[in-house]
Each structure stands twice: as C-alpha cells, then as structure tokens.
Design an enzyme around this catalytic site. Structure first.
Site, PDB file in Angstrom:
ATOM      1  N   GLY A 239       7.329  22.531 -10.738  1.00 30.56           N
ATOM      2  CA  GLY A 239       7.887  22.004  -9.495  1.00 30.56           C
ATOM      3  C   GLY A 239       9.327  21.539  -9.537  1.00 30.56           C
ATOM      4  N   ARG A 276      10.388  27.989 -11.294  1.00 33.59           N
ATOM      5  CA  ARG A 276      11.706  28.116 -10.658  1.00 33.59           C
ATOM      6  C   ARG A 276      12.840  27.548 -11.514  1.00 33.59           C
ATOM      7  NH1 ARG A 276      11.876  28.001  -4.929  1.00 33.59           N
ATOM      8  NH2 ARG A 276       9.808  27.076  -5.041  1.00 33.59           N
ATOM      9  N   CYS A 342      11.781  45.947  10.786  1.00 26.63           N
ATOM     10  CA  CYS A 342      11.593  45.780  12.231  1.00 26.63           C
ATOM     11  C   CYS A 342      10.870  44.473  12.554  1.00 26.63           C
ATOM     12  CB  CYS A 342      10.825  46.976  12.776  1.00 26.63           C
ATOM     13  SG  CYS A 342      11.779  48.455  12.535  1.00 26.63           S
ATOM     14  N   GLU A 343      11.522  43.398  12.270  1.00 29.33           N
ATOM     15  CA  GLU A 343      11.014  42.052  12.564  1.00 29.33           C
ATOM     16  C   GLU A 343      12.230  41.186  12.853  1.00 29.33           C
ATOM     17  OE1 GLU A 343       7.822  40.791  12.328  1.00 29.33           O
ATOM     18  OE2 GLU A 343       6.879  42.542  11.438  1.00 29.33           O
ATOM     19  N   TYR A 371      10.485  33.677  -7.229  1.00 23.83           N
ATOM     20  CA  TYR A 371       9.806  33.991  -5.966  1.00 23.83           C
ATOM     21  C   TYR A 371      10.612  35.016  -5.157  1.00 23.83           C
ATOM     22  CZ  TYR A 371       7.426  29.911  -7.687  1.00 23.83           C
ATOM     23  OH  TYR A 371       6.749  29.046  -8.521  1.00 23.83           O
TER      24      TYR A 371
HETATM   25  N1  PLP Z   1       1.980  25.438 -11.775  1.00 19.72           N
HETATM   26  C1  PLP Z   1       1.220  25.679 -10.704  1.00 19.72           C
HETATM   27  C2  PLP Z   1      -0.234  25.378 -10.781  1.00 19.72           C
HETATM   28  C3  PLP Z   1       1.781  26.208  -9.518  1.00 19.72           C
HETATM   29  O1  PLP Z   1       1.005  26.451  -8.464  1.00 19.72           O
HETATM   30  C4  PLP Z   1       3.179  26.472  -9.490  1.00 19.72           C
HETATM   31  C5  PLP Z   1       3.827  26.992  -8.279  1.00 19.72           C
HETATM   32  O2  PLP Z   1       3.303  27.100  -7.218  1.00 19.72           O
HETATM   33  C6  PLP Z   1       3.942  26.233 -10.648  1.00 19.72           C
HETATM   34  C7  PLP Z   1       3.315  25.703 -11.775  1.00 19.72           C
HETATM   35  C8  PLP Z   1       5.401  26.527 -10.715  1.00 19.72           C
HETATM   36  O3  PLP Z   1       6.130  25.849  -9.782  1.00 19.72           O
HETATM   37  P1  PLP Z   1       7.712  25.860  -9.857  1.00 19.72           P
HETATM   38  O4  PLP Z   1       8.156  27.282  -9.827  1.00 19.72           O
HETATM   39  O5  PLP Z   1       8.129  25.116  -8.656  1.00 19.72           O
HETATM   40  O6  PLP Z   1       8.099  25.182 -11.128  1.00 19.72           O
END
Ligand code: PLP
Length: 417
Positions: A239, A276, A342-343, A371
C-alpha cells in the site's frame, strides 16, 4: 526517485533515448528501468534490515516475467492472489517457499496448486475458505501454514476503490470475529495458524493508518499468543504510495522508523507486500499522437494508446504526468490526451498544459509501471503493447507486441446451422 529523465532535451530511460526505443519497438510501448526497480526494492530491504523481514513483492502490480525475475534475483518473495500469479512466479524463478497467497476467492484447484508448490502460507480471508483449505489439505494428507487476514477497520485515506481495510470492504476477517474464529480454527487439524495478516489499501501516503491498524492487530496477536497460539509472522501488506503528481508519500526509511517500534517485544517476523512502491515509477508508457483534433470546446490529442493499455485514469480518475519525449519551446496549450477506444471515458489526461504537440510526436505517460500492463485488455480488438526493460544502455524486449493472430488464437468459429 527514478531513472527516467531528459538528456539533451530528449527523454531517456537510464542511458537510452526513448525515440530509439519507439522506432525499434513501435508504440504504444511500456518501458521499464531496471535500476529503478532494484533501487526501490533495496530501499525497503535496507529500511527493515535490522529486524527479521521477508519482502514479498505484490505480483498484481506488474507481473512481467523479467520484472519478477529481477526481483527474485534480489531475494524477493512474492505476494500472489491467483494460481496464475503463482505460475508466473515459479516460471520467473521465484522461490515458492517465499510466497504468500491472499485473495477472497481461492478455488479448490488453486489451493491444491499452492500446496503442491510448497508456498510459505495462505492468507485466509473467511471461515469458509479456512474450512476449504483444511479439507483440501486433509485429502492431500498435508498440514499447511495459514495466516488470518484481519480487516482492522481503519480509513486508509485513499481512493475508495483501493481501500481494503474498512468493515464494508470484502477483504479480511472482521476484527471482532478474529479471536472466535481462531478458537474454531484450532479444531482444524490440517492447518497451522502461523501468521496474522492485514492489507489496508493502496496508494497510502501517510503512515498514520498503518500505525492505527498495526496497533489494533498487535493486540489481537498478543491475545492469540496468550491462548497458546504461536504467531510467527505479522504480514502488514502493501500500500505504500508513490508520486504521481504532487503527493509527498513517506520514504521507506521514514515508514520503517515509525512502524518498527510497534513490533518491540513481539518476537515475530515481519512480512511486507509492496507492489506500487517498487514498480510504479519504474515504468512509463510511450504513445504516439495520431491526430490533433479541435472539438467544440476542447483540443484533443488522440494517441495510439488508451484505456485498453492503461485503465487507471478511466477507472479511478487517476492522475498520470504526461511528458513530451522531445522537449520543444513551443507555447503551452491546453489539451485532453485521449485514446482511440470508443468510450468517452477513454482518456489519459484531461485539461493538461503541454508545449504545442504535433501529429507524430511522442508522449510519455509517467508512473505507469504499476497497475498498467497487468490491467490491460484487448477491448476494441486492440493488440496489447510491447514491453522493454532498460539497464544502463542495454535494452531487453520483455514482452512482444501481440499480433493479429494472438487476438483470435483462442476463438473458434462453431459450426452452427
Ligand atoms: N497485498 C495485497 C493483499 C493487496 O491486495 C495489494 C494490492 O491491492 C498489495 C499487497 C499491493 O498493494 P500496493 O501495490 O499498493 O503496494
């Protein structure tokens, strides 16, 4: 911090000019920087080097095989959410013994695959899933390690689509049910509860939600241990946020220095699941402007990439910086940068000031390493982009552009009369 920058007015990935890459591999093109990936991994690793920690890169953020292989070689473990991700990790040379498996909907087939592969643990998200894992393990005459993913009910202050640790989210076991569930779970003979897990959301830029959630879950772990459990791992999920625009996320070192004191006296191994943080700024998406179009009220730059390659702007109104690959001194003009799909929701950026752009110019969408490609699709029968990785002045094609044949490879024309 990343290794995309201008040299002599041309955007480069490490030491390689983006024009050269676009010419050789075409557009749209994902470009990754090897050094950015490894440095981000090392930053987290060194921030936690004074306590037992396993970093499990979250495969969902970018699952390209070379990407995973680079991290496996750095010693990373992996956080997965499907049998497909486990397959990729193994294929990329990852060690299954360093794999943690989350996700609310693991099927029997996926559980069997995880057990056979010898993963470190399943992070369980419901009672029924725990029963299912126990039954499968029993049939296979095994005992498997599990972690209980607890939903700590904290606000992660991020986009509501990527908040996962609130009561109303589908993830994890309700915090008030955790202890009861644990007592029940001890009746299951084929699961070993070794870990407690949380993941409160994505693109979190402050440390406070982690402190709140960790403190809540720490109490639960202590309570469980008092009843005779032996919780070995505390998995605090991923996260950590990155800079897309003007955000000021905490660095790995700041994050570590604030949360490490919370584990004092706990005698646990820490698991981190960054996605991320490692991959976000290690990639850009390069596109070509096909048409300059004057609309009724807007100037549109129509590019050869769109929501099928990078869905984040359409899905979460996410902001991505757009840079011209070749700097020019033209006056700034206001544009909507859009795709060919086409959106009306197919856009990369709205109301952006860019030095006047001509048809044929190249643009780079920054922070596209997480992502991005993993959420791409063939919508409008568009072929998925190619991916390259740059290390110094070396370039490696890490995924070929899809062909027309790829588009129809799995279709069948049924003989229907
Ligand atoms: N761990 C779990 C269980 C997740 O669902 C996610 C992302 O949805 C992550 C880790 C990785 O999150 P981030 O890319 O924000 O670090």
């Amino acid at each position: 911090m990343d290794y995309f920058g201008y040299k002599n007015n041309v955007l480069c990935a490490e030491d390689v000019d983006i024009n050269t890459l676009a010419k050789k591999y075409g557009t749209p093109l994902y470009v990754y920087s090897h050094r950015t990936i490894t440095e981000h991994f090392r930053k987290i690793k060194s921030a936690f080097s004074d306590m037992p920690t396993l970093i499990c890169y979250s495969v969902k953020a970018n699952s390209n095989l070379t990407f995973l292989n680079v991290l496996a070689k750095e010693g990373s473990g992996f956080d997965i959410v499907s049998g497909g991700e486990l397959y990729r990790v193994i294929k990329a040379g990852g060690d299954p013994k360093k794999v943690v498996y989350a996700g609310v909907g693991k099927t029997e087939e996926e559980i069997v695959y995880g057990i056979k592969s010898g993963i470190l643990l399943f992070n369980v998200e419901s009672v029924n899933e725990l029963k299912q894992i126990n039954n499968v393990a029993k049939k296979m005459k095994k005992t498997v390690n599990v972690g209980l993913r607890i939903n700590p009910d904290v606000e992660a202050a991020t986009h509501h689509y990527i908040t996962t640790g609130k009561k109303e989210n589908k993830f994890g076991i309700d915090i008030e049910l955790a202890t009861t569930l644990f007592t029940e779970a001890r009746k299951f003979k084929h699961v070993n509860i070794k870990a407690v897990d949380m993941h409160i959301g994505s693109q979190i830029t402050t440390i406070e939600p982690y402190v709140k959630a960790i403190s809540k879950i720490k109490k639960i772990i202590e309570g469980l241990n008092e009843t005779g459990a032996k919780i070995e791992y505390f998995d605090i999920g991923g996260g950590l946020g990155v800079i897309y625009d003007e955000e000021k996320p905490s660095t790995a070192a700041m994050f570590a220095s604030e949360i490490k004191p919370l584990f004092k006296g706990m005698n646990i191994k820490l698991i981190l699941e960054p996605g991320r943080f490692i991959s976000g700024n290690s990639g850009i998406l390069v596109a070509k402007v096909i048409y300059n179009k004057k609309g009724g009220t807007k100037n549109f730059l129509i590019t050869d990439t769109g929501m099928n390659d990078l869905i984040r702007p359409s899905l979460y109104q996410a902001y991505h910086k757009i840079l011209p690959v070749n700097v020019n001194k033209a006056k700034l003009k206001l544009y909507d940068v859009v795709g060919p799909i086409c959106e009306s929701g197919d856009f990369l950026a709205k109301d952006r000031h860019l030095p006047e752009v001509k048809e044929g110019d190249l643009l780079a969408v920054r922070t596209a390493g997480a992502y991005g490609m993993v959420m791409s699709s063939n919508y409008n029968s568009r072929r998925r982009a190619a991916e390259v990785m740059v290390k110094g002045n070396n370039v490696f094609l890490v995924r070929e552009r899809e062909t027309m044949e790829d588009l129809t490879a799995k279709d069948k024309i049924a003989d229907i009369r």
